[in-house]
Design a protein around this motif. Sequence first.
Motif, PDB file in Angstrom:
ATOM      1  N   ASP A   1       0.827  -1.201   0.000  1.00 17.67           N
ATOM      2  CA  ASP A   1       0.000   0.000   0.000  1.00 17.67           C
ATOM      3  C   ASP A   1       0.865   1.256   0.000  1.00 17.67           C
ATOM      4  O   ASP A   1       1.995   1.255   0.456  1.00 17.67           O
ATOM      5  N   CYS A   2       0.317   2.322  -0.544  1.00 13.38           N
ATOM      6  CA  CYS A   2       1.024   3.598  -0.665  1.00 13.38           C
ATOM      7  C   CYS A   2       0.098   4.735  -0.252  1.00 13.38           C
ATOM      8  O   CYS A   2      -1.132   4.606  -0.311  1.00 13.38           O
ATOM      9  N   GLU A   3       0.688   5.831   0.153  1.00 18.42           N
ATOM     10  CA  GLU A   3      -0.100   6.988   0.522  1.00 18.42           C
ATOM     11  C   GLU A   3       0.679   8.260   0.197  1.00 18.42           C
ATOM     12  O   GLU A   3       1.896   8.219  -0.003  1.00 18.42           O
ATOM     13  N   LYS A   4      -0.023   9.370   0.122  1.00 23.13           N
ATOM     14  CA  LYS A   4       0.614  10.654  -0.158  1.00 23.13           C
ATOM     15  C   LYS A   4       0.154  11.680   0.861  1.00 23.13           C
ATOM     16  O   LYS A   4      -0.925  11.566   1.443  1.00 23.13           O
ATOM     17  N   PHE A   5       0.986  12.705   1.055  1.00 23.73           N
ATOM     18  CA  PHE A   5       0.692  13.761   2.014  1.00 23.73           C
ATOM     19  C   PHE A   5       0.483  15.071   1.270  1.00 23.73           C
ATOM     20  O   PHE A   5       1.346  15.503   0.494  1.00 23.73           O
ATOM     21  N   ASP A   6      -0.666  15.696   1.479  1.00 25.76           N
ATOM     22  CA  ASP A   6      -0.970  17.005   0.897  1.00 25.76           C
ATOM     23  C   ASP A   6      -0.416  18.073   1.833  1.00 25.76           C
ATOM     24  O   ASP A   6      -0.923  18.254   2.948  1.00 25.76           O
TER      25      ASP A   6
END
Length: 254
Positions: free
Chosen positions: A121-126
């Motif tokens: 799984d991957c995620e991004k930070f705004d």
Amino acid sequence: MEYPSHNLVKNNLVCSNFLEQNSSDPTDKLLIVGGESSPKDCVVYDVNTKQATLYPKLNEKRVSTTLVQVGSKVYVLGGGYAGHKPNKICEMLNLNKPIKWKLLASMLTARQDCSSSYFEDCEKFDIHNKKWSKIKNMIHARDEHGTVVCNGFIYCIGGADDSKTLSSCECYDVKSDVWNEIAPLNQARFGSACVVLNRNIYAIGGYVNDQYLSTVERFNRVIGKWENIASLQHARYYSSACVVVNKKCYCRVQ
């Protein structure tokens, strides 16, 4: 590369270094954060003067953390310490006013070693809304892989899963939210140092089959292939690599 002027740098066995890799004018300073011998320390090292300067300490102890620069701000993401499980904690330092590390919203998944510990799984930070959100999963779950940004794409290189060392590599298109496989490494490796120089990607050293590696590979994006180049003088694992103002690649051993 030796750091004779400061023991915090010299004795930092597992550290993260920082560099404006996308800048046309690379910096001549390195930011070294955390590590086994000094898990809360932050040191700036000037490669010209060979002097180290202490910066504010982190809020959390960190080993095998991930370090990212956006403009004048540096973000430290996850990591672990002294046998503890990976954490979700993130913090930020403004290099224009390096007074104190500021705690940010935690990640959705605890992570260290620039990865998600055998998850895909991957995620991004705004950075504007200060929120984490999910993105498309990687093709292969991997841990202790190399990660670089080149020409607006994110490359994940080698690593390991729960059964073997990987030679596979993949590339993430930020605009389309799609992962694509690219040519595999000539030699499977994890714990390698990866860096971008002159728009080529380098995978330096690493570990496989109970062996430290001195081999180095370069990925030519034009032809889409990895090629072997001159090996290191000493085999290295979990080292750090960066490009400085003279456009040379420096590597520090663990």
